[in-house]
Design a protein around this motif. Structure first.
Motif, PDB file in Angstrom:
ATOM      1  N   LYS A 547       0.845  -1.188   0.000  1.00 45.01           N
ATOM      2  CA  LYS A 547       0.000   0.000   0.000  1.00 45.01           C
ATOM      3  C   LYS A 547       0.878   1.235   0.000  1.00 45.01           C
ATOM      4  CE  LYS A 547      -4.114   1.752   2.335  1.00 45.01           C
ATOM      5  NZ  LYS A 547      -3.727   3.086   2.752  1.00 45.01           N
ATOM      6  N   ASN A 548       0.615   2.123  -0.918  1.00 44.78           N
ATOM      7  CA  ASN A 548       1.308   3.400  -0.944  1.00 44.78           C
ATOM      8  C   ASN A 548       0.375   4.391  -1.618  1.00 44.78           C
ATOM      9  OD1 ASN A 548       3.201   5.432  -0.873  1.00 44.78           O
ATOM     10  ND2 ASN A 548       4.128   4.816  -2.805  1.00 44.78           N
ATOM     11  N   VAL A 549      -0.454   4.971  -0.822  1.00 39.39           N
ATOM     12  CA  VAL A 549      -1.418   5.906  -1.392  1.00 39.39           C
ATOM     13  C   VAL A 549      -1.762   6.968  -0.360  1.00 39.39           C
ATOM     14  CG1 VAL A 549      -3.203   4.183  -0.892  1.00 39.39           C
ATOM     15  CG2 VAL A 549      -3.766   6.151  -2.294  1.00 39.39           C
ATOM     16  N   THR A 550      -1.660   8.223  -0.784  1.00 41.60           N
ATOM     17  CA  THR A 550      -2.015   9.314   0.108  1.00 41.60           C
ATOM     18  C   THR A 550      -3.523   9.359   0.248  1.00 41.60           C
ATOM     19  OG1 THR A 550      -0.176  10.508  -0.800  1.00 41.60           O
ATOM     20  CG2 THR A 550      -1.729  11.777   0.506  1.00 41.60           C
ATOM     21  N   LYS A 563       5.014  18.005  -4.695  1.00 42.17           N
ATOM     22  CA  LYS A 563       6.418  18.041  -4.287  1.00 42.17           C
ATOM     23  C   LYS A 563       6.824  16.759  -3.573  1.00 42.17           C
ATOM     24  CE  LYS A 563       6.597  22.992  -4.262  1.00 42.17           C
ATOM     25  NZ  LYS A 563       6.087  24.132  -3.497  1.00 42.17           N
ATOM     26  N   LEU A 564       5.900  16.211  -2.803  1.00 40.55           N
ATOM     27  CA  LEU A 564       6.192  14.945  -2.121  1.00 40.55           C
ATOM     28  C   LEU A 564       6.457  13.829  -3.121  1.00 40.55           C
ATOM     29  CD1 LEU A 564       3.785  14.716   0.934  1.00 40.55           C
ATOM     30  CD2 LEU A 564       6.276  14.485   0.920  1.00 40.55           C
ATOM     31  N   LEU A 565       5.603  13.761  -4.124  1.00 39.53           N
ATOM     32  CA  LEU A 565       5.784  12.722  -5.139  1.00 39.53           C
ATOM     33  C   LEU A 565       7.056  12.958  -5.938  1.00 39.53           C
ATOM     34  CD1 LEU A 565       2.229  11.991  -6.577  1.00 39.53           C
ATOM     35  CD2 LEU A 565       3.452  10.834  -4.769  1.00 39.53           C
ATOM     36  N   GLU A 566       7.330  14.250  -6.194  1.00 41.89           N
ATOM     37  CA  GLU A 566       8.561  14.568  -6.921  1.00 41.89           C
ATOM     38  C   GLU A 566       9.772  14.116  -6.123  1.00 41.89           C
ATOM     39  OE1 GLU A 566       8.103  18.694  -7.698  1.00 41.89           O
ATOM     40  OE2 GLU A 566       7.283  18.353  -9.698  1.00 41.89           O
ATOM     41  N   LYS A 567       9.678  14.265  -4.812  1.00 38.52           N
ATOM     42  CA  LYS A 567      10.771  13.846  -3.953  1.00 38.52           C
ATOM     43  C   LYS A 567      10.953  12.335  -4.020  1.00 38.52           C
ATOM     44  CE  LYS A 567      11.742  15.574   0.654  1.00 38.52           C
ATOM     45  NZ  LYS A 567      10.831  16.113   1.573  1.00 38.52           N
ATOM     46  N   GLN A 568       9.825  11.640  -4.005  1.00 40.44           N
ATOM     47  CA  GLN A 568       9.894  10.185  -4.148  1.00 40.44           C
ATOM     48  C   GLN A 568      10.676   9.822  -5.399  1.00 40.44           C
ATOM     49  OE1 GLN A 568       6.512   7.538  -4.377  1.00 40.44           O
ATOM     50  NE2 GLN A 568       5.766   8.230  -2.383  1.00 40.44           N
TER      51      GLN A 568
ATOM     52  N   LEU B 391      -4.773   1.164  -7.480  1.00 47.17           N
ATOM     53  CA  LEU B 391      -5.342   1.992  -6.428  1.00 47.17           C
ATOM     54  C   LEU B 391      -4.522   1.910  -5.139  1.00 47.17           C
ATOM     55  CD1 LEU B 391      -7.863   3.621  -5.463  1.00 47.17           C
ATOM     56  CD2 LEU B 391      -8.874   1.421  -4.833  1.00 47.17           C
ATOM     57  N   PHE B 392      -4.083   0.703  -4.805  1.00 53.65           N
ATOM     58  CA  PHE B 392      -3.378   0.519  -3.535  1.00 53.65           C
ATOM     59  C   PHE B 392      -1.975   1.136  -3.540  1.00 53.65           C
ATOM     60  CE2 PHE B 392      -6.489  -2.955  -3.556  1.00 53.65           C
ATOM     61  CZ  PHE B 392      -7.149  -2.638  -2.387  1.00 53.65           C
ATOM     62  N   THR B 396       2.898   5.560  -6.070  1.00 57.80           N
ATOM     63  CA  THR B 396       3.990   5.095  -6.917  1.00 57.80           C
ATOM     64  C   THR B 396       3.610   5.256  -8.385  1.00 57.80           C
ATOM     65  OG1 THR B 396       4.384   3.466  -5.207  1.00 57.80           O
ATOM     66  CG2 THR B 396       5.598   3.191  -7.257  1.00 57.80           C
ATOM     67  N   VAL B 397       2.392   4.909  -8.708  1.00 59.56           N
ATOM     68  CA  VAL B 397       1.934   5.043 -10.088  1.00 59.56           C
ATOM     69  C   VAL B 397       1.964   6.508 -10.512  1.00 59.56           C
ATOM     70  CG1 VAL B 397       0.009   4.674 -11.677  1.00 59.56           C
ATOM     71  CG2 VAL B 397       0.460   3.007  -9.861  1.00 59.56           C
ATOM     72  N   LEU B 398       1.392   7.369  -9.648  1.00 62.88           N
ATOM     73  CA  LEU B 398       1.278   8.778 -10.019  1.00 62.88           C
ATOM     74  C   LEU B 398       2.638   9.456 -10.111  1.00 62.88           C
ATOM     75  CD1 LEU B 398      -1.856   9.748  -7.900  1.00 62.88           C
ATOM     76  CD2 LEU B 398      -1.723   9.120 -10.308  1.00 62.88           C
ATOM     77  N   SER B 399       3.578   9.036  -9.263  1.00 66.61           N
ATOM     78  CA  SER B 399       4.891   9.699  -9.307  1.00 66.61           C
ATOM     79  C   SER B 399       5.576   9.453 -10.650  1.00 66.61           C
ATOM     80  CB  SER B 399       5.770   9.244  -8.145  1.00 66.61           C
ATOM     81  OG  SER B 399       6.176   7.918  -8.338  1.00 66.61           O
ATOM     82  N   GLU B 400       5.190   8.381 -11.328  1.00 75.16           N
ATOM     83  CA  GLU B 400       5.762   8.115 -12.645  1.00 75.16           C
ATOM     84  C   GLU B 400       5.222   9.075 -13.702  1.00 75.16           C
ATOM     85  OE1 GLU B 400       8.110   6.093 -13.250  1.00 75.16           O
ATOM     86  OE2 GLU B 400       8.135   4.803 -11.473  1.00 75.16           O
ATOM     87  N   LEU B 401       4.114   9.699 -13.399  1.00 76.08           N
ATOM     88  CA  LEU B 401       3.436  10.497 -14.427  1.00 76.08           C
ATOM     89  C   LEU B 401       3.570  11.996 -14.217  1.00 76.08           C
ATOM     90  CD1 LEU B 401       0.177   8.370 -14.673  1.00 76.08           C
ATOM     91  CD2 LEU B 401       2.101   8.374 -16.257  1.00 76.08           C
ATOM     92  N   LEU B 402       4.288  12.386 -13.185  1.00 78.59           N
ATOM     93  CA  LEU B 402       4.389  13.825 -12.872  1.00 78.59           C
ATOM     94  C   LEU B 402       5.077  14.600 -13.980  1.00 78.59           C
ATOM     95  CD1 LEU B 402       5.227  14.211  -9.130  1.00 78.59           C
ATOM     96  CD2 LEU B 402       3.130  14.738 -10.332  1.00 78.59           C
TER      97      LEU B 402
END
Ligand SMILES: Nc1nc2c(ncn2[C@@H]2O[C@H](COP(=O)(O)OP(=O)(O)OP(=O)(O)O)[C@@H](O)[C@H]2O)c(=O)[nH]1
Ligand code: SF4
Ligand SMILES: [Mg+2]
Lengths: 596, 402
Positions: A547-550, A563-568, B391-392, B396-402
């Motif tokens: 699980k990794n979802v805000t 910015k958090l996701l960009e940091k990831q 979804l779970f 991680t999925v979204l960070s690939e699309l930024l």
């Protein structure tokens, strides 16, 4: 004028550079207000790490018994990776100051450097340094020097490079006891290039030692090795500032010369300079190219493109030719460079300089050694990358480099050392008492077994007291095989290793365990496998991320969330994506895992 | 990342007058958000801008605050073409504002014409601070939706969160709201509280379902930086549930609410048919909205800014409140943001919108294809959306699309 040429040699950290500081001060070369610690360690990295990486030559004047003496001396590095710097410095000198720490005594590089100096025909003055420290045992250490190196304890000069005590006595001894340069037997000019540096304004600066004849600015010179001719535009000395001089350099003198040479690649260190119009009959004995002990690949990572990395590598090489490089392509990692180094510290330093000075992000593969491969036709090739191993059906044998290791250590740790050496396929050679409490041990070991964590293990088993030195002795065949690593069913060539057949399973399992720790969980499960030929010998798997979802994201959180996701994502900078798996820098180092 | 920060600077003191609308073509703003920053106590997980007003000055402060908020509304009315369709009052604890101030605020909204086109008007309510009188005033002022922070019905877990309310008050608040005619009700619930079991969470869901709200927000507890909860975790006093337990609870709520007839339409939001929160949809769909009050964020045509989160300066700064964090991302990065927000919706992003915002040679198309192949994304007849698997691990999925 009276001339004395000498270098300062010692085990790492025994105080060479600090002693050089005191000599510069005592001879008035540097005013007290200009003084800073280890002034000759000018490189940023040298200052940060507190070690000498590159030898520096200086000229000072000392008055002794009413006559001036010109002292040319070279401060050398103590670390084993930079041995070649010492060996080059020795050829420019008639004498050497052997510094020994009064609290540590004779250590592995003390012995190695002293022997090198004696072999080069130099006279030695042993110096027991750091006598200001409460735990100093100067008399005991002087006896050690006598016993191990055969230099009379009486001849030792006691000093403190910190307080300056004993420095005058040392300077006098240098004038009294070290020989003057030999009278030149020949008339014709011969000057030895013993080092060179790159200067942004002047281009290549040659460090030379006059062996015979004369040399001055504007002379037309001929390099006997490369066969090139140049005109000297500037000559001078390091005092330690670069001071141009008009005078004619005579046999015995040391200095620098500038001759509009564009890159360090255009000069051979060890080459002989002679006058173009009156060429010497033969060159001086030169140097052997230093042996690159370890090799690894550098690949661009993050925002860095291959072209940027190439620029950075080329630019650094202009300043520092101590490493080798060649463009390289990996199936998994794309374009990068295979580089050769003198040792692990050297590799670390070059990587750091590349990143810092070249402003690039690098992913580095695990260091390996050179292997000799005997092929079916009898041909022998060398590879510096396990991935380059030819098809095994054409391979008759794989030979690996061997070293002889000299350990100096307290008696009580000998058992542990022997155990460690056995684990690493070492062969016991000899053992000798150094004092009542310490011994010198000799082992023959495969180089591959000592490059990575061996030194740390040695330090920890001896609580820091053991030291080691090693020299390459040759190649030996063994039952070696290539182990491939598959990540997510894809062979990652940069993770291949050459291992001993009997250790393959355990190494494979340990390696996969470590990889499992170093590769982050992904959206999917990642199988890890180790294989010999087509046969899987170990497997592991990295579970998929659960699980990794805000949970929350509303109007005010958008920028912050982005910015958090960009940091990831930026966290993946020092990573390489292979297939859809991100492999971190640390994971590439996992192949070095040897804990069984 | 290249950020086109316009000529704005972070405001210090009252020297610079910031006009976030400068250079923006007059635009419709479809949603209005008001931030009321008062609470009677700080919950430990809270990272909203909220403060506890000192009791002796409370009444004065509430009045001054309401004055300023009305002034800000008046100012903004000259800068935007504002006929919002949705209005949301959040906090803080909006229901802490005294009835008399509410009356003034609602009156100002009405006379300012802000309510003319509003179809959904939500107020966040704390179960401890709603009463009949206030509710009647709200309804009279046009409020037609209430969002009640229940969080948990278990005293032990409320204690872990340092959330101060009597769980029994939630049902009372629901009853009161229905009594004055507000049927459109949301309840907030938090799960994965340290120490919570799946059964305990299930019990919370049972209570909530018995109350039959039209809308439910169920959040996995997040340890936000600079919260008391985070500090307690760093000091080892509490331990987050592990990833598998969190996932189990999330799977559970998804299954249970589906059975109960709720549509799962955003990562943490469920509603009865036709009762989605229109205001929040504006955020996820990247629409224009205006935020009023300290710390309130706004977004107009790709430009974002925030009122400075500082009550003192909010009150004293003239003419408008100090504005911070102004950013206008290049189109390329705006697209990333739209993907990040839009894919939170269960339906996903309309393909037409996607093709309009991504250039044909945008590398994200390739990434989308790859993620589709990995079964993290999927295409329906009209939309691109996360799969259940995706979804779970949406971050991680979204960070690939930024
Ligand atoms: N107390 C004391 N410390 C000393 C003395 N000489 C050197 N040191 C310290 O020993 C450390 C190592 O000194 P360096 O002069 O850098 O040693 P080095 O031999 O040049 O080291 P490498 O070049 O890295 O091989 C430094 O922290 C010095 O300050 C001394 O006479 N007394
Ligand atoms: S009531 Fe809401 S805004 Fe106030 S402190 Fe608690 S969580 Fe934060
Ligand atoms: Mg040094």
């Amino acid at each position: 004028m009276n001339i004395r040429n000498f270098c300062i040699i010692a085990h790492i950290d025994h105080g060479k550079s600090t002693l050089a500081d005191r000599m510069l001060q005592a001879t008035g070369a540097i005013q007290d207000r200009e003084m800073r610690e280890q002034i000759l360690d000018g490189m940023e990295l040298e200052r940060e790490r507190g070690i000498t990486i590159k030898a520096s030559a200086v000229t000072v004047t000392h008055e002794h018994k009413g006559t001036p003496y010109m002292l040319n001396f070279i401060d050398t590095p103590g670390h084993v990776d930079f041995h070649y710097e010492v060996s080059r410095a020795l050829t420019a000198c008639e004498g050497a100051i052997l510094v020994v720490d009064a609290t540590q005594g004779v250590e592995a590089q003390t012995v190695a450097n002293a022997y090198m100096a004696v072999e080069a025909g130099l006279d030695l003055i042993p110096v027991v340094n750091k006598i200001d420290l409460p735990s100093a045992r100067p008399d005991e250490i002087a006896m050690e020097i006598e016993q191990v190196l055969g230099l009379s304890a009486e001849e030792c000069i006691y000093c403190s490079a910190k307080t300056g005590e004993g420095i005058q006595e040392l300077l006098d001894a240098i004038c009294d006891r070290l020989p003057a340069p030999k009278e030149a037997a020949k008339e014709k000019t011969q000057a030895l290039i013993f080092d060179s540096v790159y200067d942004d304004y002047r281009g290549v600066v040659l460090y030379f030692r006059m062996m015979s004849g004369k040399l001055k600015a504007n002379d037309r010179i001929y390099m006997m090795g490369t066969g090139r001719t140049y005109s000297i535009t500037e000559m001078g000395k390091f005092t330690p500032k670069m001071v141009p001089l008009k005078h004619e350099f005579q046999a015995g003198e040391v200095g620098y010369a500038v001759a509009a040479i564009k890159t360090l690649g255009d000069v051979n260190i060890g080459d002989t300079i002679t006058l173009d119009a009156h060429r010497a009959a033969e060159p001086l004995p030169g140097y052997q190219e230093p042996q690159r002990m370890v090799f690894c690949d550098f690949y661009p990572s993050g925002e860095t493109q291959f072209e940027m990395l190439r620029d950075a590598v080329e630019r650094l090489h202009i300043n520092d030719a101590s490493f080798t490089y060649a463009a390289h392509h990996s199936e998994a990692l794309g374009f990068g460079f295979r580089c050769g180094f003198l040792g692990m510290l050297h590799m670390e330093i070059i990587q750091e300089r590349l990143e810092r000075e070249g402003n690039v992000n690098i992913v580095q593969t695990a260091p390996t050694v050179t292997y000799e491969i005997k092929l079916t036709g009898g041909k022998i090739i060398q590879i510096t990358n396990p991935a380059d191993l030819p098809d095994m059906s054409t391979v008759v044998e794989i030979r690996e480099p061997l070293v002889t290791c000299e350990f100096i250590m307290p008696n009580e740790n000998i058992g542990d050392l022997m155990h460690l050496c056995e684990q690493r396929r070492g062969v016991y050679k000899s053992q000798q008492y150094l004092s009542e409490t310490r011994q010198i041990l000799n082992y023959e070991l495969p180089l591959a077994e000592i490059i990575y964590d061996f030194y740390d293990k040695l330090k920890s088993l001896s609580r820091g007291y053991a030291t080691m030195d090693y020299t390459l002795t040759g190649f030996r065949k063994d039952n070696l095989v290539k182990m491939d690593i598959l990540v997510n069913a894809m062979r990652v060539d940069a993770l291949s290793v050459i291992v001993h057949r009997e250790k393959a399973e355990t190494r494979g399992r340990a390696l996969l365990k470590r990889l499992k720790k170093e590769i982050d969980r992904h959206m999917f499960e990642i199988p890890l496998q180790a294989a010999l030929g087509g046969k899987i010998i170990a497997r592991e798997s990295i579970q998929a991320m659960r699980k990794n979802v805000t949970a929350k994201c509303y109007g005010g959180d958008v920028s912050r969330k982005r910015k958090l996701l960009e940091k990831q994502k930026a966290g993946k900078k020092r990573m390489k994506r292979i297939g859809s798996v991100d492999i971190s820098q640390d994971a590439f180092m996992a192949v070095l895992e040897t804990d069984e | 990342m290249k950020l086109t920060v316009l000529s704005y600077q972070k405001c210090t003191g009252d020297s610079s007058l910031l006009q976030p609308f400068e250079g923006l073509s007059p635009s419709d703003v479809h949603s209005l958000y008001l931030h009321i920053p008062f609470c009677f106590h700080k919950c430990h997980y809270c990272d909203f801008y909220s403060l506890v007003a000192p009791s002796e000055k409370k009444q004065d402060l509430y009045r001054q605050f309401t004055d300023r908020m009305i002034e800000e509304l008046t100012l903004r009315a000259t800068e935007v073409i504002a006929k919002p369709r949705t209005l949301f009052v959040g906090g803080g604890t909006p229901t802490l504002l005294p009835a008399s101030q509410w009356e003034r605020l609602l009156e100002a909204l009405k006379t300012g014409g802000w309510l003319d086109a509003v179809t959904e008007f939500t107020v966040e309510a704390n179960p401890e601070t709603v009463d009949q009188e206030l509710l009647a005033i709200l309804v009279a002022g046009g409020v037609n939706r209430l969002s009640i922070g229940a969080q948990s019905f278990n005293e032990k877990h409320l204690k872990t969160l340092e959330r101060w309310h009597d769980p029994a008050r939630v049902a009372e608040a629901v009853g009161l709201a229905r009594g004055v005619g507000i049927d459109n009700l949301n309840l907030d619930l938090i799960f994965a509280i340290p120490g919570q079991t799946l059964d305990e969470f299930d019990a919370d869901l049972e209570v909530v379902l018995a109350l039959e709200p039209t809308h439910l927000s169920c959040y996995n507890l997040t340890f936000e930086p600079q919260t008391a909860l985070m500090q307690r975790m760093e000091m080892g006093q509490i331990e987050p549930l592990d990833e598998s337990e969190q996932r189990e609870m999330y799977e559970h709520v998804i299954a249970k609410l589906a059975l109960a007839g709720y549509e799962h339409y955003e990562i943490s939001n469920w509603s009865k048919s036709g009762q989605r929160c229109q205001h929040n949809l504006a955020y996820w769909e990247g629409d224009n909205w205006l935020g009023v009050g300290p710390a309130a964020a706004s977004h107009v045509n790709g430009r974002r800014w925030k009122n400075e989160p500082h009550l003192g300066r909010y009150l004293s700064h003239r003419p408008g409140p100090p504005v911070v964090d102004v950013e206008e991302l290049p189109l390329n990065e705006q697209a990333g943001e739209k993907l990040m927000m839009g894919l939170r919706l269960f339906e996903g992003i309309p393909m037409a919108k996607l093709t309009a915002m991504l250039e044909p040679q945008d590398p994200r198309w390739q990434m989308i294809a790859q993620l589709t192949q990995m079964k993290m994304l999927e295409q329906t007849a009209t939309h691109l959306r996360l799969t259940r698997q995706g979804l779970f691990v949406a971050d991680t999925v979204l960070s690939e699309l930024l």
